[in-house]
Design a protein around this motif. Structure first.
Motif, PDB file in Angstrom:
ATOM      1  N   PHE A  59     -38.345-140.806 -34.155  1.00  6.81           N
ATOM      2  CA  PHE A  59     -36.888-141.018 -34.121  1.00  6.81           C
ATOM      3  C   PHE A  59     -36.159-139.721 -33.745  1.00  6.81           C
ATOM      4  N   LEU A  83     -33.677-135.559 -30.116  1.00  3.98           N
ATOM      5  CA  LEU A  83     -33.553-134.094 -30.075  1.00  3.98           C
ATOM      6  C   LEU A  83     -34.706-133.402 -29.343  1.00  3.98           C
ATOM      7  N   LEU A 123     -26.458-127.401 -38.275  1.00  2.61           N
ATOM      8  CA  LEU A 123     -25.577-128.476 -38.757  1.00  2.61           C
ATOM      9  C   LEU A 123     -26.064-129.035 -40.104  1.00  2.61           C
ATOM     10  N   ILE A 124     -27.357-129.281 -40.192  1.00  2.00           N
ATOM     11  CA  ILE A 124     -27.908-129.856 -41.422  1.00  2.00           C
ATOM     12  C   ILE A 124     -27.840-128.853 -42.577  1.00  2.00           C
ATOM     13  N   PHE A 161     -24.446-129.111 -43.747  1.00  2.07           N
ATOM     14  CA  PHE A 161     -24.268-130.363 -44.491  1.00  2.07           C
ATOM     15  C   PHE A 161     -24.709-130.174 -45.948  1.00  2.07           C
ATOM     16  N   TRP A 162     -25.898-129.588 -46.143  1.00  9.21           N
ATOM     17  CA  TRP A 162     -26.403-129.419 -47.520  1.00  9.21           C
ATOM     18  C   TRP A 162     -25.596-128.369 -48.278  1.00  9.21           C
ATOM     19  N   TYR A 191     -19.074-127.695 -42.845  1.00 10.07           N
ATOM     20  CA  TYR A 191     -19.486-129.000 -42.308  1.00 10.07           C
ATOM     21  C   TYR A 191     -18.310-129.962 -42.316  1.00 10.07           C
ATOM     22  N   GLY A 216     -18.653-132.913 -40.171  1.00 11.83           N
ATOM     23  CA  GLY A 216     -19.181-133.987 -39.327  1.00 11.83           C
ATOM     24  C   GLY A 216     -19.072-135.330 -40.023  1.00 11.83           C
ATOM     25  N   ARG A 217     -19.703-136.291 -39.431  1.00  8.42           N
ATOM     26  CA  ARG A 217     -19.752-137.625 -40.035  1.00  8.42           C
ATOM     27  C   ARG A 217     -21.226-137.948 -40.273  1.00  8.42           C
ATOM     28  N   PRO A 218     -21.709-137.725 -41.471  1.00  7.04           N
ATOM     29  CA  PRO A 218     -23.153-137.795 -41.730  1.00  7.04           C
ATOM     30  C   PRO A 218     -23.774-139.145 -41.407  1.00  7.04           C
ATOM     31  N   PRO A 268     -24.503-140.975 -36.726  1.00  5.09           N
ATOM     32  CA  PRO A 268     -25.617-141.022 -35.757  1.00  5.09           C
ATOM     33  C   PRO A 268     -26.696-142.024 -36.141  1.00  5.09           C
ATOM     34  N   ALA A 278     -39.003-146.135 -42.994  1.00  8.59           N
ATOM     35  CA  ALA A 278     -38.786-144.805 -42.416  1.00  8.59           C
ATOM     36  C   ALA A 278     -37.982-143.931 -43.382  1.00  8.59           C
ATOM     37  N   TRP A 320     -39.025-140.459 -45.026  1.00  5.80           N
ATOM     38  CA  TRP A 320     -38.116-139.296 -44.902  1.00  5.80           C
ATOM     39  C   TRP A 320     -37.952-138.650 -46.279  1.00  5.80           C
ATOM     40  N   ILE A 336     -27.897-140.463 -51.217  1.00  7.02           N
ATOM     41  CA  ILE A 336     -27.330-140.552 -49.860  1.00  7.02           C
ATOM     42  C   ILE A 336     -28.154-141.523 -49.018  1.00  7.02           C
TER      43      ILE A 336
HETATM   44  C1  HEM Z   1     -35.482-142.346 -41.507  1.00  8.60           C
HETATM   45  C2  HEM Z   1     -34.503-141.577 -41.889  1.00  8.60           C
HETATM   46  C3  HEM Z   1     -33.668-140.724 -40.962  1.00  8.60           C
HETATM   47  C4  HEM Z   1     -33.766-140.552 -39.610  1.00  8.60           C
HETATM   48  C5  HEM Z   1     -34.779-141.141 -38.637  1.00  8.60           C
HETATM   49  C6  HEM Z   1     -32.697-139.658 -39.239  1.00  8.60           C
HETATM   50  C7  HEM Z   1     -32.455-139.202 -37.949  1.00  8.60           C
HETATM   51  C8  HEM Z   1     -31.409-138.415 -37.559  1.00  8.60           C
HETATM   52  C9  HEM Z   1     -31.167-137.969 -36.209  1.00  8.60           C
HETATM   53  C10 HEM Z   1     -32.062-138.301 -35.007  1.00  8.60           C
HETATM   54  C11 HEM Z   1     -30.039-137.240 -36.213  1.00  8.60           C
HETATM   55  C12 HEM Z   1     -29.415-136.516 -35.019  1.00  8.60           C
HETATM   56  C13 HEM Z   1     -28.544-137.421 -34.233  1.00  8.60           C
HETATM   57  C14 HEM Z   1     -27.946-136.755 -33.037  1.00  8.60           C
HETATM   58  O1  HEM Z   1     -27.647-135.542 -33.068  1.00  8.60           O
HETATM   59  O2  HEM Z   1     -27.779-137.452 -32.032  1.00  8.60           O
HETATM   60  C15 HEM Z   1     -29.554-137.211 -37.584  1.00  8.60           C
HETATM   61  C16 HEM Z   1     -28.417-136.560 -37.999  1.00  8.60           C
HETATM   62  C17 HEM Z   1     -28.084-136.359 -39.314  1.00  8.60           C
HETATM   63  N1  HEM Z   1     -28.784-136.822 -40.407  1.00  8.60           N
HETATM   64 FE1  HEM Z   1     -30.356-138.088 -40.376  1.00  8.60          FE
HETATM   65  N2  HEM Z   1     -31.976-139.294 -40.347  1.00  8.60           N
HETATM   66  C18 HEM Z   1     -32.543-139.929 -41.422  1.00  8.60           C
HETATM   67  C19 HEM Z   1     -32.144-139.825 -42.741  1.00  8.60           C
HETATM   68  C20 HEM Z   1     -31.165-138.982 -43.192  1.00  8.60           C
HETATM   69  C21 HEM Z   1     -30.824-138.781 -44.579  1.00  8.60           C
HETATM   70  C22 HEM Z   1     -31.473-139.510 -45.757  1.00  8.60           C
HETATM   71  C23 HEM Z   1     -29.819-137.846 -44.602  1.00  8.60           C
HETATM   72  C24 HEM Z   1     -29.086-137.253 -45.755  1.00  8.60           C
HETATM   73  C25 HEM Z   1     -29.581-137.190 -46.996  1.00  8.60           C
HETATM   74  C26 HEM Z   1     -29.524-137.485 -43.223  1.00  8.60           C
HETATM   75  C27 HEM Z   1     -28.554-136.591 -42.835  1.00  8.60           C
HETATM   76  C28 HEM Z   1     -28.156-136.377 -41.540  1.00  8.60           C
HETATM   77  C29 HEM Z   1     -26.980-135.593 -41.170  1.00  8.60           C
HETATM   78  C30 HEM Z   1     -26.006-134.897 -42.105  1.00  8.60           C
HETATM   79  C31 HEM Z   1     -26.929-135.596 -39.761  1.00  8.60           C
HETATM   80  C32 HEM Z   1     -25.875-134.932 -38.879  1.00  8.60           C
HETATM   81  C33 HEM Z   1     -24.684-135.864 -38.729  1.00  8.60           C
HETATM   82  C34 HEM Z   1     -23.566-135.250 -37.900  1.00  8.60           C
HETATM   83  O3  HEM Z   1     -23.612-135.389 -36.668  1.00  8.60           O
HETATM   84  O4  HEM Z   1     -22.692-134.604 -38.492  1.00  8.60           O
HETATM   85  N3  HEM Z   1     -30.364-138.190 -42.394  1.00  8.60           N
HETATM   86  N4  HEM Z   1     -30.409-137.927 -38.365  1.00  8.60           N
END
Ligand code: HEM
Length: 128
Positions: free
Chosen positions: A34, A39, A54-55, A58-59, A69, A71-73, A76, A87, A91, A118
């Motif tokens: 994914f 990325l 960015l992450i 976020f934390w 931070y 953004g909109r968590p 995406p 998945a 994670w 979350i």
């Molecule tokens: C299977 C689980 C997950 C997958 C596959 C996943 C995948 C992704 C991907 C691919 C992005 C980047 C998107 C982009 O830049 O186009 C992203 C962004 C992010 N993810 Fe996840 N994620 C998962 C779970 C989580 C969880 C559980 C959290 C928080 C506890 C999280 C927090 C974030 C945050 C904060 C961003 C950045 C959002 C923004 O643009 O401000 N993700 N994730």
């Protein structure tokens, strides 16, 4: 050699957590694809570096109320085709492992509770 576990949650240890976690994610056959899709597979690339910063922010927002931070968590994750409960569970498992590599249990507990919370919200919103 085992490095010392952190007891303090600050910018430095949060960054360490993030930089410990995502290489593990990339290597995982269930969750990795994914991220590769969005990325790429090179954790040292500019795109990945932006994501890691960015992450980390976020934390720092979640743990310390840091305001960098804005953004909109959730957003995406709506765009990720095939994202599943399984998945998310994987994670979380990897995130817990990364937490245990960086923090003493008392400090790590915070991230475990928050990430679980979350992730549940995300799954509810995604309807999975
Ligand atoms: C299977 C689980 C997950 C997958 C596959 C996943 C995948 C992704 C991907 C691919 C992005 C980047 C998107 C982009 O830049 O186009 C992203 C962004 C992010 N993810 Fe996840 N994620 C998962 C779970 C989580 C969880 C559980 C959290 C928080 C506890 C999280 C927090 C974030 C945050 C904060 C961003 C950045 C959002 C923004 O643009 O401000 N993700 N994730």
């Amino acid at each position: 050699m085992q490095t010392e576990l952190a007891n303090t949650i600050n910018d430095e240890t949060i960054e360490k957590l993030v930089r410990t976690f995502y290489p593990m994610v990339l290597e995982d056959t269930l969750v990795g694809p994914f991220f590769v899709e969005k990325l790429g597979d090179d954790i040292n690339s500019e795109v990945w570096e932006e994501h890691l910063v960015l992450i980390s922010q976020f934390w720092a927002f979640v743990a310390l109320g840091d305001e960098r931070y804005n953004g909109r968590p959730m957003a995406p994750h709506f765009e990720i085709e095939g994202i599943s409960r399984k998945a998310f569970e994987q994670w979380l498992k990897l995130f817990y492992e990364a937490i245990d590599k960086v923090y003493i249990p008392r400090s790590g507990e915070f991230f475990k509770l928050k990430s679980t919370d979350i992730a549940s919200n995300f799954m509810r919103n995604l309807g999975i």
